[in-house]
Scaffold this motif. Structure first.
Motif, PDB file in Angstrom:
ATOM      1  N   ILE A 214      57.746  20.882  78.690  1.00 42.40           N
ATOM      2  CA  ILE A 214      58.601  21.939  78.650  1.00 42.40           C
ATOM      3  C   ILE A 214      58.613  22.449  80.233  1.00 42.40           C
ATOM      4  N   TYR A 215      57.222  23.259  79.585  1.00 41.15           N
ATOM      5  CA  TYR A 215      56.339  24.146  80.957  1.00 41.15           C
ATOM      6  C   TYR A 215      56.124  23.179  81.872  1.00 41.15           C
ATOM      7  N   LYS A 216      55.415  22.071  81.483  1.00 40.82           N
ATOM      8  CA  LYS A 216      54.743  21.338  83.299  1.00 40.82           C
ATOM      9  C   LYS A 216      55.413  20.185  82.799  1.00 40.82           C
ATOM     10  N   SER A 217      56.697  20.110  83.279  1.00 41.68           N
ATOM     11  CA  SER A 217      57.589  18.553  83.087  1.00 41.68           C
ATOM     12  C   SER A 217      57.395  18.408  85.358  1.00 41.68           C
ATOM     13  N   VAL A 218      57.635  20.329  85.181  1.00 41.84           N
ATOM     14  CA  VAL A 218      57.837  19.755  86.955  1.00 41.84           C
ATOM     15  C   VAL A 218      56.888  19.722  87.722  1.00 41.84           C
ATOM     16  N   ASP A 219      55.586  19.611  86.748  1.00 42.04           N
ATOM     17  CA  ASP A 219      54.633  19.138  87.605  1.00 42.04           C
ATOM     18  C   ASP A 219      53.950  17.680  86.811  1.00 42.04           C
ATOM     19  N   TRP A 220      54.581  17.173  85.654  1.00 41.96           N
ATOM     20  CA  TRP A 220      53.924  15.816  85.847  1.00 41.96           C
ATOM     21  C   TRP A 220      54.695  14.745  86.239  1.00 41.96           C
ATOM     22  N   TRP A 221      56.373  15.301  86.199  1.00 43.95           N
ATOM     23  CA  TRP A 221      57.137  13.975  86.766  1.00 43.95           C
ATOM     24  C   TRP A 221      58.082  14.607  87.559  1.00 43.95           C
ATOM     25  N   TYR A 222      58.670  13.510  88.445  1.00 48.26           N
ATOM     26  CA  TYR A 222      59.198  13.726  89.649  1.00 48.26           C
ATOM     27  C   TYR A 222      60.356  13.968  89.289  1.00 48.26           C
TER      28      TYR A 222
ATOM     29  N   ARG B 110      62.638  18.474  83.064  1.00 47.31           N
ATOM     30  CA  ARG B 110      62.700  20.106  82.677  1.00 47.31           C
ATOM     31  C   ARG B 110      64.264  19.877  81.876  1.00 47.31           C
ATOM     32  N   ILE B 111      65.166  19.809  82.439  1.00 44.44           N
ATOM     33  CA  ILE B 111      66.424  20.269  81.635  1.00 44.44           C
ATOM     34  C   ILE B 111      66.672  19.121  80.147  1.00 44.44           C
ATOM     35  N   THR B 112      66.484  17.756  80.732  1.00 46.99           N
ATOM     36  CA  THR B 112      65.823  16.908  79.149  1.00 46.99           C
ATOM     37  C   THR B 112      65.704  17.039  78.695  1.00 46.99           C
ATOM     38  N   SER B 113      63.806  17.799  78.156  1.00 50.97           N
ATOM     39  CA  SER B 113      63.232  18.556  77.922  1.00 50.97           C
ATOM     40  C   SER B 113      63.826  19.778  76.527  1.00 50.97           C
TER      41      SER B 113
ATOM     42  N   ALA C 135      58.178  26.857  89.208  1.00 51.25           N
ATOM     43  CA  ALA C 135      58.030  27.442  88.183  1.00 51.25           C
ATOM     44  C   ALA C 135      57.781  29.038  89.621  1.00 51.25           C
ATOM     45  N   THR C 136      58.611  30.030  89.390  1.00 46.18           N
ATOM     46  CA  THR C 136      58.656  31.424  90.474  1.00 46.18           C
ATOM     47  C   THR C 136      57.340  32.307  90.095  1.00 46.18           C
ATOM     48  N   LEU C 137      57.226  32.457  88.781  1.00 42.10           N
ATOM     49  CA  LEU C 137      55.986  33.465  88.497  1.00 42.10           C
ATOM     50  C   LEU C 137      54.961  32.437  87.789  1.00 42.10           C
TER      51      LEU C 137
END
Length: 252
Positions: free
Chosen positions: A175-183, A130-133, A189-191
């Motif tokens: 960016i939006y899906k990075s936390v779902d696609w990779w470790y 997420r941070i890198t993207s 997302a909170t919301l």
């Protein structure tokens, strides 16, 4: 037919400048009120988080800035597309104006994320997906600004920046899906639109207030930047000369 007439009228720099002059005071007032209410609510009345303590409060800046960094990129890219397809001068002006605002919001998002990450993760920075993207998003904004400045011919610069902006939209869903696609260390997302918020109401409402405040603030700043760009690009037109002459006369 009427809708297309409205669309092309909206694309007129003069029409936009004359209409938006009355909007800015209201947008500024609403943004200021919401920012004061949201900040006071978040700092003084929102409870301390059970795990993160008071460090979580930075999300009231981090989350709205991140939202606007992504949404602002779409505003810039769509404006560029409208300029390419319908050759509207105003669309290119909006595109150029959106770039520095988006870059600033992305920078704020990265900095506040680093400040939150130090007590939470024990480090200021990790090469998290997420941070890198998000860092790539900042480079895209800066690249468009640099390209706009490097090309001397305005029409060429506008078209090149619009194409770059459109190509860069591929980064937004990443960016939006990075936390779902990779470790990733970054929390989910909170919301979400598809499920209930994973945050207590006492923390949710001030966060929502700040998100709305940032959106109103973004609209006000984008309009102000665009109005400046209109005056700069249309400086040789009769209506701008008359406007400058009338204001000079009032100042005297």
């Amino acid at each position: 037919m009427a809708s297309w007439q409205w669309f092309h009228r909206l694309g007129s720099p003069r029409w936009f400048y004359e209409k938006t002059g009355a909007w800015l005071p209201w947008l500024n007032a609403v943004a200021l009120i919401l920012l004061v209410v949201g900040t006071s609510w978040a700092l003084a009345f929102s409870p301390e988080d059970a795990k993160q303590g008071n460090s979580y409060r930075i999300i009231h800046i981090h989350v709205p800035a991140a939202f606007l960094a992504l949404a602002g990129y779409y505003v810039m890219a769509i404006s560029g597309a409208v300029g390419l397809i319908w050759r509207m001068k105003l669309a290119f002006m909006v595109m150029k104006s959106a770039a520095p605002i988006g870059a600033a919001l992305t920078f704020v998002s990265l900095v506040t994320g680093a400040i939150w990450g130090k007590p939470t993760w024990g480090t200021w920075w990790v090469w998290d997906a997420r941070i890198t993207s998000m860092l790539i998003l900042l480079f895209l904004y800066l690249g468009i600004m640099a390209l706009q400045s490097a090309l001397q011919i305005r029409e060429t610069a506008d078209k090149a920046c619009a194409i770059l902006a459109l190509v860069g939209t591929v980064n937004i869903p990443i960016i939006y899906k990075s936390v779902d696609w990779w470790y990733t260390l970054h929390q989910p997302a909170t919301l979400k639109l598809t499920s209930a918020p994973s945050i207590h109401a006492s923390m949710l409402y001030p966060l929502l207030t700040m998100i709305v405040a940032f959106y109103v603030f973004y609209a006000a700043v984008l309009i102000a930047y665009t109005r400046y760009e209109i005056l700069r690009r249309e400086a040789r037109t009769g209506w701008v000369r008359d406007l400058v002459a009338s204001r000079t006369g009032e100042a005297r």
